[in-house]
Design a protein around this motif. Structure first.
Motif, PDB file in Angstrom:
ATOM      1  N   ASN A 154     112.234   3.093  -4.067  1.00 29.68           N
ATOM      2  CA  ASN A 154     111.873   4.234  -4.612  1.00 29.68           C
ATOM      3  C   ASN A 154     110.032   4.091  -4.856  1.00 29.68           C
ATOM      4  O   ASN A 154     109.861   3.276  -5.472  1.00 29.68           O
ATOM      5  N   ASP A 155     109.611   4.967  -3.907  1.00 34.34           N
ATOM      6  CA  ASP A 155     108.083   5.207  -4.194  1.00 34.34           C
ATOM      7  C   ASP A 155     107.641   6.436  -4.145  1.00 34.34           C
ATOM      8  O   ASP A 155     107.560   7.008  -2.962  1.00 34.34           O
ATOM      9  N   LEU A 156     107.471   7.382  -5.307  1.00 30.60           N
ATOM     10  CA  LEU A 156     107.434   8.655  -5.231  1.00 30.60           C
ATOM     11  C   LEU A 156     105.839   8.789  -5.743  1.00 30.60           C
ATOM     12  O   LEU A 156     105.580   8.770  -6.944  1.00 30.60           O
ATOM     13  N   ARG A 157     105.028   9.189  -4.976  1.00 31.74           N
ATOM     14  CA  ARG A 157     103.562   9.634  -5.317  1.00 31.74           C
ATOM     15  C   ARG A 157     103.090  11.053  -4.823  1.00 31.74           C
ATOM     16  O   ARG A 157     103.246  11.436  -3.712  1.00 31.74           O
ATOM     17  N   THR A 158     102.629  11.817  -5.800  1.00 33.97           N
ATOM     18  CA  THR A 158     102.368  13.255  -5.597  1.00 33.97           C
ATOM     19  C   THR A 158     100.741  13.413  -5.974  1.00 33.97           C
ATOM     20  O   THR A 158     100.158  12.891  -7.024  1.00 33.97           O
ATOM     21  N   THR A 159     100.327  14.410  -5.086  1.00 32.72           N
ATOM     22  CA  THR A 159      98.792  14.633  -5.311  1.00 32.72           C
ATOM     23  C   THR A 159      98.783  15.989  -5.027  1.00 32.72           C
ATOM     24  O   THR A 159      99.067  16.625  -4.081  1.00 32.72           O
ATOM     25  N   VAL A 160      98.107  16.864  -6.275  1.00 32.86           N
ATOM     26  CA  VAL A 160      98.018  18.162  -6.187  1.00 32.86           C
ATOM     27  C   VAL A 160      96.481  18.676  -6.115  1.00 32.86           C
ATOM     28  O   VAL A 160      95.935  18.206  -7.216  1.00 32.86           O
ATOM     29  N   ASP A 161      96.076  19.437  -5.412  1.00 37.20           N
ATOM     30  CA  ASP A 161      94.820  19.890  -5.471  1.00 37.20           C
ATOM     31  C   ASP A 161      94.795  21.531  -5.763  1.00 37.20           C
ATOM     32  O   ASP A 161      95.561  22.023  -5.202  1.00 37.20           O
ATOM     33  N   GLN A 162      94.106  21.851  -6.802  1.00 39.89           N
ATOM     34  CA  GLN A 162      94.276  23.276  -7.099  1.00 39.89           C
ATOM     35  C   GLN A 162      92.707  23.781  -7.186  1.00 39.89           C
ATOM     36  O   GLN A 162      91.735  23.533  -7.665  1.00 39.89           O
ATOM     37  N   TYR A 163      92.581  25.116  -6.394  1.00 33.52           N
ATOM     38  CA  TYR A 163      91.259  25.774  -6.398  1.00 33.52           C
ATOM     39  C   TYR A 163      91.565  27.208  -6.958  1.00 33.52           C
ATOM     40  O   TYR A 163      92.459  27.889  -6.728  1.00 33.52           O
ATOM     41  N   ARG A 164      90.402  27.670  -7.594  1.00 35.72           N
ATOM     42  CA  ARG A 164      90.435  29.006  -8.191  1.00 35.72           C
ATOM     43  C   ARG A 164      89.081  29.524  -7.999  1.00 35.72           C
ATOM     44  O   ARG A 164      88.181  28.979  -8.519  1.00 35.72           O
ATOM     45  N   ALA A 165      89.259  30.815  -7.684  1.00 34.61           N
ATOM     46  CA  ALA A 165      87.947  31.563  -7.718  1.00 34.61           C
ATOM     47  C   ALA A 165      88.477  33.034  -8.459  1.00 34.61           C
ATOM     48  O   ALA A 165      89.049  33.823  -7.844  1.00 34.61           O
ATOM     49  N   LEU A 166      87.765  33.335  -9.659  1.00 32.42           N
ATOM     50  CA  LEU A 166      88.287  34.724 -10.047  1.00 32.42           C
ATOM     51  C   LEU A 166      86.783  35.407 -10.491  1.00 32.42           C
ATOM     52  O   LEU A 166      85.820  35.036 -11.167  1.00 32.42           O
TER      53      LEU A 166
END
Length: 523
Positions: free
Chosen positions: A498-510
């Motif tokens: 078991n080896d679960l690694r998550t990377t999440v990048d979020q970009y936003r322009a409003l």
């Protein structure tokens, strides 16, 4: 109007690699606004009136010139307050409204009614009023928002926003206890739905259970991933009409964090409980002893440069244990594994250790858990029209869970501590947000965040397949005249890799553009 957000993430499961495709992501509204109209006593709109909105906490101020219809709007405001709003117009006596508090639920609307200048009253006179200026709280849809006062005064046994949002009757907390196969955590049900249909964000950063393994619905397994004292306001929304809300079918839980002000403020707490503060029986059944539960935390905020640069930080630590009520017969457990007497367990584990060098570890009577949460935030009021926010958030949590230790299976299974596993999360969140007001009608918002989450499912004694020294799993049967049993040594049945690694990048322009009776939003 349509907005496009990109979310990129990847997950690794040894020995298999799983890549999650990019999916659209919505970032919830985390600022607020003050809007309204300036009129005369007769109700006629006063064009070109000047409205000044001041955040008394930081001294930040916005000055807006109303349009020909007397309409004004101040965007990108920090939630809460108090705010002071002043309206002035040529030939009219000015008005000021104090102690105005804003909310995540929607814009705060004011209608000013200015009196004409007379011989007795000079044109530069400002009247503080609470009656002639009407204040209305608008909403983006059905839901509830809970500000600082509620967070401070409402009872929360676990110092958790789940204890707050349950004040909304449409929210319930469902707990499936460990004795019935659950994890013992509170699962959020909105309008009777499953918690996997909910969304959870902190400062607009998505902190859901991305991979779908946690009972909480969060990226963390035993708590919300932020110190309770860092929460400025929390909101639960069910069907908002604003395009910024999305990616949920049950409800969205939206949290915004505290920042520093021109006054230093802080706090500290300590909580303690132990085995002597609880009962020894549940429904006439004995329960095992537990380790003392200790929890403490601190928070502090204030100015680095008055009116310009502010800081806030919070830390929370908890350590305790869950009762382990199941173990070999004759070892003093409330629920005995009758198929494995303690003499047989000791004989088998001693033999395995001597022949193969594999240690089962001692018997467990209390399963420890730890939880550490950090939060830090900087606010830079660059000018009256531009504000920068930066946050850092971190969580380390771990709970010892039973694996292959059971009285309900046949044959019954007994294990030592090294076959138990540690269930938890290590996560880090970084974010930056720039709010800008370019004109009285145009405002923009830029956001970036990175989330790094590691899922923990490690055997206490180590030895998974991806480890440098993997440990084999040994099962030895115990033949009894009555119920048969087994003694198991090494990683549990579900701990092979078991080896679960998550990377999440979020970009936003409003961008928001106020066109009088219409407001355009694009992003």
């Amino acid at each position: 109007m349509k907005k496009l957000f990109l979310l990129a993430s990847s997950a690794l499961v040894v020995p298999t690699i799983a890549v999650m495709a990019p999916v659209p992501a919505m970032a919830q509204q985390i600022t607020t606004s003050i809007q309204g109209q300036v009129t005369s006593e007769s109700g006629a709109p006063i064009g070109n009136a000047v409205v000044t909105v001041t955040d008394t906490r930081t001294g930040a101020s916005q000055q807006i010139t109303a349009n020909s219809e007397g309409l004004f709007s101040a965007q990108n405001l920090t939630t809460g307050g108090p705010y002071t709003i002043t309206a002035t117009a040529e030939g009219h006596q000015g008005q000021t409204v104090e102690q105005v508090f804003t909310s995540l639920q929607g814009a705060t609307e004011l209608t000013f009614s200015l009196s004409p200048v007379t011989a007795e009253v000079a044109a530069d006179t400002i009247v503080v009023t609470g009656t002639r200026a009407r204040v209305t709280q608008l909403e983006v849809g059905p839901g509830s928002s809970f500000g600082t006062e509620v967070l401070q005064n409402a009872p929360s046994f676990n110092r958790d926003v789940r204890d707050i949002i349950r004040l909304d009757p449409r929210v319930s907390l469902d707990r499936e206890d460990a004795s019935s196969g659950g994890s013992g955590v509170d699962r959020i049900s909105c309008l009777g739905g499953n918690d996997r249909g909910n969304s959870f964000t902190v400062d607009g950063i998505l902190q859901n259970d991305v991979y779908g393994l946690n009972d909480t619905g969060f990226s963390s397994r035993s708590s919300t991933p932020i110190p309770f004292d860092a929460v400025r306001e929390t909101q639960v929304q069910f069907a908002p009409f604003d395009v910024e809300y999305g990616q949920f079918t049950g409800c969205t839980i939206n949290v915004v964090t505290k920042g520093g002000t021109n006054r230093f403020h802080g706090g500290a707490f300590f909580e303690y409980s132990d085995d002597g503060l609880r009962g020894n029986h549940v429904k006439d059944l004995d329960v095992g002893a537990v380790d003392p539960d200790k929890r403490w935390g601190v928070s502090v905020g204030g100015p680095i440069i008055k009116d310009k640069l502010f800081f806030f930080g919070a830390y929370e630590w908890q350590k305790g244990g869950f009762a382990q009520d199941v173990g070999p017969a004759g070892a003093g457990y409330p629920n005995e594994i009758v198929g494995v007497p303690i003499e047989a367990f000791n004989e088998i584990t001693d033999t395995i250790r001597e022949l193969y060098g594999i240690d089962s570890g001692p018997l467990i009577t209390s399963r420890p858990f730890t939880n550490k949460r950090w939060f830090g935030r900087l606010d830079w009021q660059i000018t009256d029209d531009h504000r920068l926010e930066a946050t850092y958030q971190r969580l380390n949590e771990s709970t010892m869970q039973s694996d292959d230790n059971a009285t309900s299976t046949f044959p019954q299974n007994a294990v030592g501590s090294n076959t138990f596993y540690l269930s938890g999360t290590k996560s880090k969140y970084y974010s930056g947000r720039l709010y800008s007001n370019w004109t009285d009608n145009l405002s923009t918002e830029l956001r970036y965040s990175r989330s790094k989450i590691q899922d923990i499912q490690d055997p206490v004694g180590g030895g998974e397949a991806q480890d440098p020294d993997p440990i084999i799993r040994i099962i030895v049967g115990v033949d009894n005249p009555g119920i048969d049993g087994t003694v198991q040594v090494g990683p549990g049945f579900s701990r092979s890799a078991n080896d679960l690694r998550t990377t999440v990048d979020q970009y936003r322009a409003l961008a928001n553009y106020d066109a009088g009776n219409h407001r355009l939003k694009a992003g």
